[in-house]
Each structure stands twice: as C-alpha cells, then as structure tokens.
Design a protein around this motif. Sequence first.
Motif, PDB file in Angstrom:
ATOM      1  N   GLY A  63       0.798  -1.161   0.084  1.00  0.00           N
ATOM      2  CA  GLY A  63       0.151  -0.058   0.029  1.00  0.00           C
ATOM      3  C   GLY A  63       0.925   1.167   0.020  1.00  0.00           C
ATOM      4  O   GLY A  63       2.028   1.247   0.168  1.00  0.00           O
ATOM      5  N   GLU A 108      -9.437  -6.178  -6.427  1.00  0.00           N
ATOM      6  CA  GLU A 108      -9.543  -7.372  -5.539  1.00  0.00           C
ATOM      7  C   GLU A 108      -8.046  -7.257  -4.386  1.00  0.00           C
ATOM      8  O   GLU A 108      -7.260  -8.256  -4.816  1.00  0.00           O
ATOM      9  CB  GLU A 108      -9.589  -8.661  -6.053  1.00  0.00           C
ATOM     10  CG  GLU A 108     -10.699  -8.890  -6.868  1.00  0.00           C
ATOM     11  CD  GLU A 108     -10.969 -10.082  -7.722  1.00  0.00           C
ATOM     12  OE1 GLU A 108     -10.002 -11.093  -7.558  1.00  0.00           O
ATOM     13  OE2 GLU A 108     -11.993 -10.452  -8.441  1.00  0.00           O
ATOM     14  N   PRO A 109      -7.974  -6.349  -3.657  1.00  0.00           N
ATOM     15  CA  PRO A 109      -6.659  -6.191  -2.841  1.00  0.00           C
ATOM     16  C   PRO A 109      -6.429  -7.569  -1.770  1.00  0.00           C
ATOM     17  O   PRO A 109      -7.525  -8.136  -1.401  1.00  0.00           O
ATOM     18  CB  PRO A 109      -7.137  -5.090  -2.214  1.00  0.00           C
ATOM     19  CG  PRO A 109      -8.489  -4.810  -1.904  1.00  0.00           C
ATOM     20  CD  PRO A 109      -9.133  -5.328  -3.410  1.00  0.00           C
ATOM     21  N   GLY A 110      -5.413  -7.982  -2.053  1.00  0.00           N
ATOM     22  CA  GLY A 110      -5.007  -9.203  -1.237  1.00  0.00           C
ATOM     23  C   GLY A 110      -5.433 -10.550  -1.745  1.00  0.00           C
ATOM     24  O   GLY A 110      -4.809 -11.709  -1.197  1.00  0.00           O
ATOM     25  N   GLN A 119       0.975  -4.031  -4.208  1.00  0.00           N
ATOM     26  CA  GLN A 119      -0.038  -4.324  -3.138  1.00  0.00           C
ATOM     27  C   GLN A 119      -1.220  -3.271  -2.433  1.00  0.00           C
ATOM     28  O   GLN A 119      -1.478  -3.121  -1.302  1.00  0.00           O
ATOM     29  CB  GLN A 119       0.598  -5.217  -1.896  1.00  0.00           C
ATOM     30  CG  GLN A 119       1.083  -6.552  -2.309  1.00  0.00           C
ATOM     31  CD  GLN A 119       1.281  -7.446  -1.139  1.00  0.00           C
ATOM     32  OE1 GLN A 119       2.112  -7.324  -0.737  1.00  0.00           O
ATOM     33  NE2 GLN A 119       0.168  -8.171  -0.791  1.00  0.00           N
ATOM     34  N   SER A 120      -1.529  -2.442  -3.467  1.00  0.00           N
ATOM     35  CA  SER A 120      -2.026  -1.357  -3.173  1.00  0.00           C
ATOM     36  C   SER A 120      -3.801  -1.881  -2.723  1.00  0.00           C
ATOM     37  O   SER A 120      -4.017  -2.724  -3.239  1.00  0.00           O
ATOM     38  CB  SER A 120      -2.376  -0.555  -4.371  1.00  0.00           C
ATOM     39  OG  SER A 120      -3.245   0.487  -4.296  1.00  0.00           O
ATOM     40  N   GLN A 121      -4.146  -1.061  -1.824  1.00  0.00           N
ATOM     41  CA  GLN A 121      -5.615  -1.460  -1.390  1.00  0.00           C
ATOM     42  C   GLN A 121      -6.715  -0.822  -2.740  1.00  0.00           C
ATOM     43  O   GLN A 121      -7.772  -1.065  -2.681  1.00  0.00           O
ATOM     44  CB  GLN A 121      -6.006  -0.715  -0.082  1.00  0.00           C
ATOM     45  CG  GLN A 121      -5.168  -1.398   0.912  1.00  0.00           C
ATOM     46  CD  GLN A 121      -5.490  -2.835   1.165  1.00  0.00           C
ATOM     47  OE1 GLN A 121      -6.654  -3.321   1.359  1.00  0.00           O
ATOM     48  NE2 GLN A 121      -4.410  -3.941   0.732  1.00  0.00           N
ATOM     49  N   ASN A 122      -6.130   0.029  -3.397  1.00  0.00           N
ATOM     50  CA  ASN A 122      -7.208   0.651  -4.543  1.00  0.00           C
ATOM     51  C   ASN A 122      -6.938  -0.018  -5.524  1.00  0.00           C
ATOM     52  O   ASN A 122      -6.923   0.449  -6.933  1.00  0.00           O
ATOM     53  CB  ASN A 122      -6.442   2.032  -4.668  1.00  0.00           C
ATOM     54  CG  ASN A 122      -6.357   2.985  -3.479  1.00  0.00           C
ATOM     55  OD1 ASN A 122      -7.383   3.060  -2.504  1.00  0.00           O
ATOM     56  ND2 ASN A 122      -5.397   3.904  -3.491  1.00  0.00           N
ATOM     57  N   HIS A 141      -5.243  -7.838  -8.603  1.00  0.00           N
ATOM     58  CA  HIS A 141      -4.946  -8.477  -6.848  1.00  0.00           C
ATOM     59  C   HIS A 141      -3.931  -7.803  -6.374  1.00  0.00           C
ATOM     60  O   HIS A 141      -3.504  -7.963  -5.236  1.00  0.00           O
ATOM     61  CB  HIS A 141      -4.412  -9.932  -7.367  1.00  0.00           C
ATOM     62  CG  HIS A 141      -5.464 -10.852  -7.516  1.00  0.00           C
ATOM     63  ND1 HIS A 141      -5.279 -12.291  -7.762  1.00  0.00           N
ATOM     64  CD2 HIS A 141      -6.759 -10.739  -8.076  1.00  0.00           C
ATOM     65  CE1 HIS A 141      -6.571 -12.886  -8.192  1.00  0.00           C
ATOM     66  NE2 HIS A 141      -7.563 -11.854  -8.278  1.00  0.00           N
ATOM     67  N   GLY A 142      -3.524  -6.401  -7.162  1.00  0.00           N
ATOM     68  CA  GLY A 142      -2.539  -5.804  -6.350  1.00  0.00           C
ATOM     69  C   GLY A 142      -0.979  -6.029  -6.863  1.00  0.00           C
ATOM     70  O   GLY A 142      -0.104  -5.345  -6.102  1.00  0.00           O
TER      71      GLY A 142
END
Length: 223
Positions: free
Chosen positions: A72, A207-209, A201-204, A132-133
């Motif tokens: 992030g 499908e984060p994570g 691995q952004s949350q934006n 997925h980030g």
Amino acid sequence: MSATPPGKKPTVKQQRAAERERKLEEYRKREARMKRNRLIAIWSSVGVGLAIVALIVTSVVLAPRAANYTAGGDGAEIEGVETFENESQHVEGVVDYEQTPPAGGQHNPAWLNCGVYEEVVPNENAVHSLEHGAIWVTYDAEALSDDDIATLRSKLPSTYVILSPFEGLDSPVVLSGWNVQLQVDGVDDPRIEDFLEEYWQSQNVPEPGALCTGAIDGPGKVA
C-alpha cells in the motif's frame, strides 16, 4: 617358530603354526585394505560435502536479493505516473487494451502467477494479477542488456510482481499497476523504487490481497 631343517618334513605343530601365521598375515592385509578404503570413503564424503556447501553458498551469494517495500501507499506523487479509469470484468478471448502495456480493464478469469518471465506473457492473465495488487514490470528486450535486466530484477519485491519482456514499448522499462503506469528510460531511474513503494499491493485495486499464485504460469518462467 623354529625353522624346519632342510629335507625334513614339518611337524604337525609347525604346519599349524605356519597356517596360523598365513591366516594372520591375510587378516592384517585385509584390515589394512579395509582401513584404506574407509579413509578414501571418508575423504570422498568430505569432498562432496564441501562441494555442496560451496554450491549452496555460491547460490545464496549470487541469487538476486528481493527488495523490501511496504504494502500500500501513502498517496505520494511520483513524476511521470499516468492514471486511468479502466473497469474490471472477466471475459474470455483476446482483449484490445487502451494502454501499452495494459494497466487494467477486462481480463481472463485466470490470473498469471507472479514471478520472473523471459518470454512475453498473455496480457489478459497479467491484467488479472494487477487486479490483485501486483505490479507488472515490462521491458524492451532489445534495449536492455543482461546486466540491466539483473539490476532491474534486484529492485523487485519477492512476490506480487511480474517481470517480463514486452513488444512495442515506448520506453525501455514500463511499470504498471491497476490504473497506474510509469515509463522510464533506464533501470537506474529512482522512480522505479518510488513506484513500487507507492503502488505495490495497493488497496486501491478491485481485489486487494487476492492471491498471485496458484493459477497459471506463462511461457518462459524462471523464478
């Protein structure tokens, strides 16, 4: 044991003593041979062990070290980063993307397993990994040397990243996240690390994570 006079047949006692001496001499020779073989085996094992240790040490020393980034970002502005408004949708078949390389949009239901590839990978699967980030680092294979690629690889995290060649790039290296992209002219550009720190691995993302493993490998995967 006393010697037998010439022409005189050895006594039974002398014959037995001679036989014992012969067997004892054979035993000594056999023991010496076995001891020599044991020493050879021991030193051979030591040599093999040292060779294995040397190989492991060499592999550890020469293996590319993964860089560390924080998942992030904090909203940092990075010069040259473009943003887009691609939507997420699973589709079958080939997709005509607006960006080169793609930075989001429709994509295959199966994501591409993250890793290092030496051949061009399918856009539709790589875009799913972006969802997925993951960060997709693409490069012009004709513009970079082997040393350049090794340097680029050393800047990457150990997971949630795809490295692959890509045809038709406008710059030697292009980094793509979901709806974000940065083009750079060389592997020493400090914005490479800045981009990874901000968007890895952004949350934006849609499908984060979600996983970046356990799906499909593209051609030419080496790590």
